[in-house]
Design a protein around this motif. Structure first.
Motif, PDB file in Angstrom:
ATOM      1  N   LEU A   1      77.019  20.994  10.770  1.00 31.62           N
ATOM      2  CA  LEU A   1      77.793  22.161  10.716  1.00 31.62           C
ATOM      3  C   LEU A   1      78.789  22.198   9.777  1.00 31.62           C
ATOM      4  CD1 LEU A   1      78.764  21.443  14.666  1.00 31.62           C
ATOM      5  CD2 LEU A   1      77.635  23.499  13.733  1.00 31.62           C
ATOM      6  N   GLU A   2      79.286  21.413   8.991  1.00 30.40           N
ATOM      7  CA  GLU A   2      80.200  21.312   7.806  1.00 30.40           C
ATOM      8  C   GLU A   2      79.329  22.059   6.586  1.00 30.40           C
ATOM      9  OE1 GLU A   2      82.098  17.731   6.921  1.00 30.40           O
ATOM     10  OE2 GLU A   2      82.631  18.484   4.886  1.00 30.40           O
ATOM     11  N   LEU A   3      78.188  21.821   6.443  1.00 29.93           N
ATOM     12  CA  LEU A   3      77.302  22.483   5.441  1.00 29.93           C
ATOM     13  C   LEU A   3      77.211  24.126   5.719  1.00 29.93           C
ATOM     14  CD1 LEU A   3      74.734  19.880   4.744  1.00 29.93           C
ATOM     15  CD2 LEU A   3      76.521  20.706   3.174  1.00 29.93           C
ATOM     16  N   LEU A   4      77.223  24.215   7.172  1.00 30.54           N
ATOM     17  CA  LEU A   4      76.736  25.536   7.494  1.00 30.54           C
ATOM     18  C   LEU A   4      78.029  26.538   7.284  1.00 30.54           C
ATOM     19  CD1 LEU A   4      74.733  25.059  10.860  1.00 30.54           C
ATOM     20  CD2 LEU A   4      74.045  26.350   8.778  1.00 30.54           C
ATOM     21  N   LEU A   5      79.203  25.739   7.393  1.00 29.58           N
ATOM     22  CA  LEU A   5      80.430  26.505   7.085  1.00 29.58           C
ATOM     23  C   LEU A   5      80.484  26.933   5.553  1.00 29.58           C
ATOM     24  CD1 LEU A   5      83.425  24.580   8.822  1.00 29.58           C
ATOM     25  CD2 LEU A   5      82.372  26.783   9.319  1.00 29.58           C
ATOM     26  N   ARG A   6      80.006  26.375   4.747  1.00 29.90           N
ATOM     27  CA  ARG A   6      80.118  26.646   3.447  1.00 29.90           C
ATOM     28  C   ARG A   6      78.954  27.443   2.739  1.00 29.90           C
ATOM     29  NH1 ARG A   6      80.212  21.785   0.462  1.00 29.90           N
ATOM     30  NH2 ARG A   6      80.263  20.432   2.369  1.00 29.90           N
ATOM     31  N   HIS A   7      77.766  27.265   3.194  1.00 32.84           N
ATOM     32  CA  HIS A   7      76.674  28.048   2.715  1.00 32.84           C
ATOM     33  C   HIS A   7      76.064  28.962   3.734  1.00 32.84           C
ATOM     34  CE1 HIS A   7      76.626  25.095  -0.726  1.00 32.84           C
ATOM     35  NE2 HIS A   7      76.856  23.951   0.242  1.00 32.84           N
ATOM     36  N   ASP A   8      75.506  30.128   2.967  1.00 26.91           N
ATOM     37  CA  ASP A   8      74.413  31.068   3.923  1.00 26.91           C
ATOM     38  C   ASP A   8      72.982  30.248   3.588  1.00 26.91           C
ATOM     39  OD1 ASP A   8      75.975  33.037   4.741  1.00 26.91           O
ATOM     40  OD2 ASP A   8      75.670  33.954   2.793  1.00 26.91           O
ATOM     41  N   VAL A   9      72.443  30.069   5.176  1.00 24.45           N
ATOM     42  CA  VAL A   9      71.273  29.298   5.159  1.00 24.45           C
ATOM     43  C   VAL A   9      69.938  30.289   5.466  1.00 24.45           C
ATOM     44  CG1 VAL A   9      70.196  27.307   6.289  1.00 24.45           C
ATOM     45  CG2 VAL A   9      72.430  27.055   5.352  1.00 24.45           C
TER      46      VAL A   9
END
Ligand code: ADP
Length: 394
Positions: free
Chosen positions: A44-52
């Motif tokens: 979830l933390e990574l999803l906050l920072r990147h468009d996936v």
């Protein structure tokens, strides 16, 4: 069209480091960044920072399992539309599949993973994401083009309004003169004065119209430079000759500083003389009588700076970037403008650009004088083609 697209991010979530490593080995390729998470929270933390572009979620994880993570993703506006592939161990029974689809799965992959299947599925999402990026870039370009068309349209309207307004003054002066001349028919001395004034207005009007036509020819790409290999000295002499009467009339102290060695340009003699003469005339106009005006040529590297400096009224810093736009005049300069309408520098700017050069202005502000610097490229080789025949300056 060749666009620089940002890399595509895939998110890999598995609690076992070795599984992440093998997924990474299978999916790594140019243009893809693989984001790895060992838990739902990390993901979830990574999803906050990147468009996936795609999330590969292991279903069986301690704490937050893959389905729960997917539900979190669906509940968040930012991550709602990310395609999800669940990685399941063994054969997935129907109920598990059902939960997966409810949570928003796009697909399932079973362990042990078959590399070709995983790669081809990933490829589909990679391509989809790329298409979306291209569409978005295209939409931005179209929007920018529409915006600049709107801006051009607005400038054209403004141009017509200002032009009409500006032309009214000299035309009304001519009208007034025309009527006065008839009235004063019996007064030859007075008629002569009016005649001279009308002559000046007419010269002024026709010069303005020539400048406007030149500007419109340039913007339509219809102006053709008569470029020749020519010495700067020759051009500057023409410019000085044209401006000398104005400099003399104002009683300015005029100095010229040129280097000893000849400076060769590939340039249109008339046009560059017009540029320099325009700057000298402005220096003469915007400097109170008895001022100082200097012209210098300073070669550096493959260029030459032609510098016109005066100790006149100066230009406030806020106006310095704008005076090259058509119809721009500095507030309070009208008394010096001698009927000018702010067309000259716009034309000068364009003519210099057509020669592959640039123009800059510097002034410390009101009453502090101005320095205009025209930078032009030198002719390719330092010597004229017929240099062996004799000195071209002789
Ligand atoms: P104009 O016909 O009004 O002189 P230009 O396009 O030549 O038009 O110049 C635009 C404006 O820039 C002028 O109206 C004046 O306010 C300012 N300007 C140009 N040259 C000078 C200068 N040497 N000193 C001070 N102001 C200048």
């Amino acid at each position: 069209m060749n666009r620089e697209l940002s890399p595509v991010h895939f998110l890999l979530v598995d609690d076992l480091a070795e599984n992440l490593l093998s997924l990474e080995a299978l999916l790594a390729r140019d243009g893809i960044v693989l984001l790895k998470a060992r838990s739902g929270d990390d993901a979830l933390e990574l999803l906050l920072r990147h468009d996936v572009a795609l999330a590969l979620l292991d279903v069986q994880m301690p704490e937050m399992n893959g389905f729960e993570l997917a539900e979190f993703m669906r509940g968040n506006e930012r991550t709602r539309h990310i395609p999800i592939i669940f990685v399941t161990a063994g054969t997935a029974d129907n109920q598990r599949r059902f939960r997966g689809y409810e949570a928003g799965a796009v697909d399932f992959i079973q362990k042990p993973i078959e590399p070709d299947i995983l790669r081809s599925k990933a490829e589909v999402f990679f391509d989809l994401y790329r298409q979306r990026q291209l569409l978005a870039a295209h939409r931005d370009e179209l929007e920018a083009a529409a915006q600049s068309l709107r801006e051009a349209d607005r400038r054209k309207d403004e141009f017509l309004a200002v032009l009409g307004h500006e032309l009214r003054n000299p035309v009304s002066a001519l009208f007034a003169g025309f009527h006065l001349m008839r009235k004063k028919r019996d007064d030859p001395a007075r008629t002569e004065i009016i005649h001279e004034q009308m002559g000046r207005q007419l010269t002024h009007l026709s010069r303005l119209i020539e400048d406007l036509l030149d500007l419109s020819r340039i913007s339509e790409g219809k102006i053709s430079l008569r470029t020749e290999r020519i010495e700067l000295d020759t051009i500057l002499r023409s410019a000085i000759e044209a401006s000398q009467p104005n400099l003399d009339a104002a009683g300015h102290d005029f100095t010229v500083r040129l280097p000893d060695e000849p400076i060769w340009l590939e340039a249109d003699h008339t046009r560059i003389a017009q540029v320099v003469s325009n700057l000298l005339n402005n220096a003469a106009k915007y400097t109170p009588a008895g001022g100082k005006v200097a012209l210098a040529a300073v070669p550096r590297d493959a260029q030459v700076d032609i510098v016109v400096e005066d100790n006149g009224v100066g230009i406030p810093p806020t106006m310095q970037s704008r005076i090259f736009q058509i119809f721009t005049q500095v507030e309070g300069h009208r008394d010096f403008a001698a009927g000018g309408m702010g067309v000259g520098l716009a034309l000068v700017n364009q003519l210099v650009a057509l020669h592959g050069g640039s123009i800059a202005v510097a002034s410390e502000g009101d009453g502090k004088g101005s320095v205009f610097t025209v930078t032009l490229p030198l002719a390719q080789s330092a010597q004229p083609a017929d240099a062996t025949v004799g000195d071209a300056r002789a």
